[in-house]
Design a protein around this motif. Structure first.
Motif, PDB file in Angstrom:
ATOM      1  N   ILE A   1      18.364 -34.233  34.086  1.00 27.27           N
ATOM      2  CA  ILE A   1      18.202 -35.454  34.475  1.00 27.27           C
ATOM      3  C   ILE A   1      17.261 -35.515  35.578  1.00 27.27           C
ATOM      4  O   ILE A   1      16.264 -36.332  35.813  1.00 27.27           O
ATOM      5  N   GLU A   2      17.214 -34.541  36.620  1.00 27.21           N
ATOM      6  CA  GLU A   2      16.375 -34.552  37.842  1.00 27.21           C
ATOM      7  C   GLU A   2      15.040 -34.277  37.516  1.00 27.21           C
ATOM      8  O   GLU A   2      13.987 -35.244  37.887  1.00 27.21           O
ATOM      9  N   PRO A   3      14.819 -33.292  36.535  1.00 25.13           N
ATOM     10  CA  PRO A   3      13.171 -33.118  36.299  1.00 25.13           C
ATOM     11  C   PRO A   3      12.668 -34.216  35.394  1.00 25.13           C
ATOM     12  O   PRO A   3      11.497 -34.445  35.735  1.00 25.13           O
ATOM     13  N   PHE A   4      13.560 -34.940  34.604  1.00 29.62           N
ATOM     14  CA  PHE A   4      13.119 -36.013  33.843  1.00 29.62           C
ATOM     15  C   PHE A   4      12.646 -37.276  34.700  1.00 29.62           C
ATOM     16  O   PHE A   4      11.544 -37.793  34.549  1.00 29.62           O
ATOM     17  N   VAL A   5      13.522 -37.472  35.711  1.00 27.58           N
ATOM     18  CA  VAL A   5      13.179 -38.714  36.445  1.00 27.58           C
ATOM     19  C   VAL A   5      11.918 -38.356  37.380  1.00 27.58           C
ATOM     20  O   VAL A   5      11.232 -39.008  37.591  1.00 27.58           O
ATOM     21  N   GLN A   6      11.916 -37.057  37.952  1.00 31.48           N
ATOM     22  CA  GLN A   6      10.853 -36.728  38.901  1.00 31.48           C
ATOM     23  C   GLN A   6       9.706 -36.777  38.326  1.00 31.48           C
ATOM     24  O   GLN A   6       8.572 -37.350  38.480  1.00 31.48           O
ATOM     25  N   THR A   7       9.677 -36.534  36.708  1.00 31.48           N
ATOM     26  CA  THR A   7       8.363 -36.571  35.914  1.00 31.48           C
ATOM     27  C   THR A   7       7.971 -37.874  35.803  1.00 31.48           C
ATOM     28  O   THR A   7       6.728 -38.086  35.940  1.00 31.48           O
ATOM     29  N   CYS A   8       8.890 -38.900  35.594  1.00 35.70           N
ATOM     30  CA  CYS A   8       8.532 -40.223  35.547  1.00 35.70           C
ATOM     31  C   CYS A   8       7.993 -40.685  36.722  1.00 35.70           C
ATOM     32  O   CYS A   8       7.061 -41.548  36.895  1.00 35.70           O
ATOM     33  N   ALA A   9       8.665 -40.434  37.982  1.00 31.52           N
ATOM     34  CA  ALA A   9       8.205 -40.723  39.130  1.00 31.52           C
ATOM     35  C   ALA A   9       6.856 -40.439  39.491  1.00 31.52           C
ATOM     36  O   ALA A   9       5.720 -41.041  39.856  1.00 31.52           O
ATOM     37  N   ASP A  10       6.539 -39.025  38.951  1.00 37.48           N
ATOM     38  CA  ASP A  10       5.238 -38.579  39.379  1.00 37.48           C
ATOM     39  C   ASP A  10       4.105 -39.074  38.375  1.00 37.48           C
ATOM     40  O   ASP A  10       2.980 -39.154  39.137  1.00 37.48           O
ATOM     41  N   ILE A  11       4.553 -39.682  37.389  1.00 38.66           N
ATOM     42  CA  ILE A  11       3.626 -40.261  36.346  1.00 38.66           C
ATOM     43  C   ILE A  11       3.349 -41.743  37.149  1.00 38.66           C
ATOM     44  O   ILE A  11       2.302 -42.105  37.125  1.00 38.66           O
ATOM     45  N   CYS A  12       4.357 -42.266  37.375  1.00 36.13           N
ATOM     46  CA  CYS A  12       4.134 -43.587  38.095  1.00 36.13           C
ATOM     47  C   CYS A  12       3.199 -43.634  39.389  1.00 36.13           C
ATOM     48  O   CYS A  12       2.279 -44.273  39.575  1.00 36.13           O
ATOM     49  N   ARG A  13       3.275 -42.285  39.943  1.00 30.33           N
ATOM     50  CA  ARG A  13       2.304 -42.437  41.262  1.00 30.33           C
ATOM     51  C   ARG A  13       0.879 -42.017  40.785  1.00 30.33           C
ATOM     52  O   ARG A  13       0.006 -42.149  41.723  1.00 30.33           O
ATOM     53  N   LEU A  14       0.593 -41.644  39.651  1.00 33.90           N
ATOM     54  CA  LEU A  14      -0.677 -41.356  39.249  1.00 33.90           C
ATOM     55  C   LEU A  14      -1.470 -42.827  39.377  1.00 33.90           C
ATOM     56  O   LEU A  14      -2.650 -42.910  39.870  1.00 33.90           O
ATOM     57  N   ARG A  15      -0.514 -43.807  39.085  1.00 35.64           N
ATOM     58  CA  ARG A  15      -1.247 -45.223  38.795  1.00 35.64           C
ATOM     59  C   ARG A  15      -1.675 -45.619  40.434  1.00 35.64           C
ATOM     60  O   ARG A  15      -2.611 -45.908  40.738  1.00 35.64           O
ATOM     61  N   VAL A  16      -0.530 -45.358  41.364  1.00 34.33           N
ATOM     62  CA  VAL A  16      -0.585 -45.949  42.409  1.00 34.33           C
ATOM     63  C   VAL A  16      -1.814 -45.499  43.388  1.00 34.33           C
ATOM     64  O   VAL A  16      -2.613 -45.928  44.068  1.00 34.33           O
ATOM     65  N   VAL A  17      -1.955 -43.981  43.045  1.00 38.12           N
ATOM     66  CA  VAL A  17      -2.823 -43.313  43.808  1.00 38.12           C
ATOM     67  C   VAL A  17      -4.203 -43.673  43.337  1.00 38.12           C
ATOM     68  O   VAL A  17      -5.140 -43.690  44.237  1.00 38.12           O
ATOM     69  N   ASP A  18      -4.241 -43.709  41.892  1.00 34.34           N
ATOM     70  CA  ASP A  18      -5.698 -43.723  41.249  1.00 34.34           C
ATOM     71  C   ASP A  18      -6.033 -45.309  41.191  1.00 34.34           C
ATOM     72  O   ASP A  18      -7.205 -45.666  41.073  1.00 34.34           O
ATOM     73  N   HIS A  19      -5.218 -46.014  41.283  1.00 28.85           N
ATOM     74  CA  HIS A  19      -5.520 -47.559  40.785  1.00 28.85           C
ATOM     75  C   HIS A  19      -4.909 -48.372  41.460  1.00 28.85           C
ATOM     76  O   HIS A  19      -3.959 -49.465  41.058  1.00 28.85           O
ATOM     77  N   ALA A  20      -4.802 -48.348  42.850  1.00 33.94           N
ATOM     78  CA  ALA A  20      -4.032 -49.069  43.736  1.00 33.94           C
ATOM     79  C   ALA A  20      -4.554 -50.674  43.366  1.00 33.94           C
ATOM     80  O   ALA A  20      -5.820 -51.089  43.252  1.00 33.94           O
ATOM     81  N   GLY A  21      -3.528 -51.729  43.265  1.00 31.03           N
ATOM     82  CA  GLY A  21      -3.947 -53.082  42.916  1.00 31.03           C
ATOM     83  C   GLY A  21      -3.697 -53.078  41.576  1.00 31.03           C
ATOM     84  O   GLY A  21      -3.483 -54.419  41.223  1.00 31.03           O
ATOM     85  N   MET A  22      -3.599 -52.258  40.733  1.00 28.86           N
ATOM     86  CA  MET A  22      -3.279 -52.462  39.353  1.00 28.86           C
ATOM     87  C   MET A  22      -1.645 -52.701  39.133  1.00 28.86           C
ATOM     88  O   MET A  22      -0.999 -52.293  39.941  1.00 28.86           O
ATOM     89  N   PRO A  23      -1.224 -53.171  38.108  1.00 29.15           N
ATOM     90  CA  PRO A  23       0.416 -53.367  38.062  1.00 29.15           C
ATOM     91  C   PRO A  23       1.048 -52.194  37.954  1.00 29.15           C
ATOM     92  O   PRO A  23       0.233 -51.124  37.397  1.00 29.15           O
ATOM     93  N   PRO A  24       2.137 -51.801  38.334  1.00 28.54           N
ATOM     94  CA  PRO A  24       2.773 -50.509  38.446  1.00 28.54           C
ATOM     95  C   PRO A  24       2.922 -50.024  37.009  1.00 28.54           C
ATOM     96  O   PRO A  24       3.292 -50.816  36.061  1.00 28.54           O
ATOM     97  N   THR A  25       3.267 -48.762  36.620  1.00 30.75           N
ATOM     98  CA  THR A  25       3.451 -48.179  35.494  1.00 30.75           C
ATOM     99  C   THR A  25       5.008 -48.620  35.291  1.00 30.75           C
ATOM    100  O   THR A  25       5.934 -48.343  36.092  1.00 30.75           O
TER     101      THR A  25
END
Ligand SMILES: C[S@@+](CC[C@H](N)C(=O)[O-])C[C@H]1O[C@@H](n2cnc3c(N)ncnc32)[C@H](O)[C@@H]1O
Length: 284
Positions: free
Chosen positions: A204-228
């Motif tokens: 559970i911990e590595p799965f949720v952490q992976t999900c959060a890290d993937i979501c952060r790709l969007r924020v870092v790279d595409h600020a202003g786009m809808p969230p993952t």
């Protein structure tokens, strides 16, 4: 979280096996989204004692129903415009079948299947044998850089950007970085899909952490786009595992349960399956 656990587990889930479609069959014939598909799986690998698990060697019951639901024109993500032909989707713990990818790749711009390396060979075979049935889009690829050249009637097609790719991503040992998208300019995802990946507390911990890290790709790279958005379908087996997941998921994500009215019959409350959607709380 406790109320959610109580509500979901106070109804008796339908009896049945652990949730395999058929753990003994080497080949499954399925009709999904109106298409007849042949899915190869490995009962031998399932019963081997590979360190790191073998559950992805066969198809699990929620996935054909989930794929059918996602493929419908009235599906809430497509009807609301959250997903469209421009979207980029990544799936975690896809297993050997590649079913969600096969059904959804023709409806989006890019679909990245991920799992541990042991599923790669059958993922490749299942894509090869079924992709043409589902789509007139002729290209598919596996293992990131390898593109499966597919000669269609009327000429050869070589697509520089594979539409459907498989990449190795182990939640416990691999970090998330933008190369997950295959070096494409589109360096983040509109949605993460995971089916039947919540069954073992240790994951559970590595799965949720992976999900959060993937979501952060969007924020870092595409600020202003809808969230993952993180779309998690699971079979309700064990209340403790479920609650551990919900507690951990809700630390990083705002969570909604997809309401009955927006699901197909096979995913509604008496099915023993549930689908939640998460949106990262603190992107930065
Ligand atoms: C119950 S199976 C579900 C497979 C597929 N989604 C389906 O529904 O048919 C769980 C999946 O999680 C994957 N998995 C387990 N541990 C993992 C890890 N550490 N990293 C990545 N995937 C993992 C397994 O390989 C397997 O494919």
């Amino acid at each position: 979280v406790s109320a959610e656990t109580y509500e979901l587990f106070s109804k008796e889930p339908p009896s049945g096996n652990l949730g395999f479609v058929d753990p003994k069959a080497k080949t499954l014939q399925l009709t999904v989204a109106g298409h007849d598909l042949t899915i190869h799986q490995s009962p031998t690998a399932l019963s081997s004692n590979r360190a790191g698990g073998t559950t992805g060697a066969v198809l699990w019951k929620i996935t054909p129903v989930f794929a059918e639901w996602m493929s419908r024109p009235e599906n809430l993500f497509f009807a609301s415009g959250v997903l469209s032909s421009q979207s980029s989707v990544i799936e975690l713990g896809c297993g050997i079948a590649a079913l969600n990818g096969l059904v959804l790749a023709p409806k989006v711009c890019r679909y990245v299947l991920t799992d541990q390396p042991y599923v790669a060979k059958l993922v490749e075979q299942n894509i090869e044998e079924n992709f043409g049935v589902l789509s007139s889009k002729p290209a598919s690829g596996v293992r990131g850089s390898k593109t499966l050249g597919r000669k269609m009637k009327g000429g050869a097609h070589d697509y520089p950007t594979p539409l459907l790719t498989f990449r190795e991503l182990d939640w416990e040992t691999d970090g998330v970085d933008p190369s997950l998208t295959g070096g494409d300019a589109l360096r983040s995802f509109d949605a993460i899909i995971a089916c039947d990946c919540i069954y073992n507390e240790a994951l559970i911990e590595p799965f949720v952490q992976t999900c959060a890290d993937i979501c952060r790709l969007r924020v870092v790279d595409h600020a202003g786009m809808p969230p993952t958005l993180c779309i998690v379908g699971q079979q309700l087996r064990d209340a403790d595992v479920f609650e551990t997941f919900m507690n951990r998921f809700s630390r990083d994500f705002d969570i909604w349960r997809v309401p009955e009215s927006r699901l197909v019959e096979g995913l509604r409350s008496n099915s023993g399956f549930v689908v939640h959607v998460g949106r990262l709380k603190n992107p930065l």
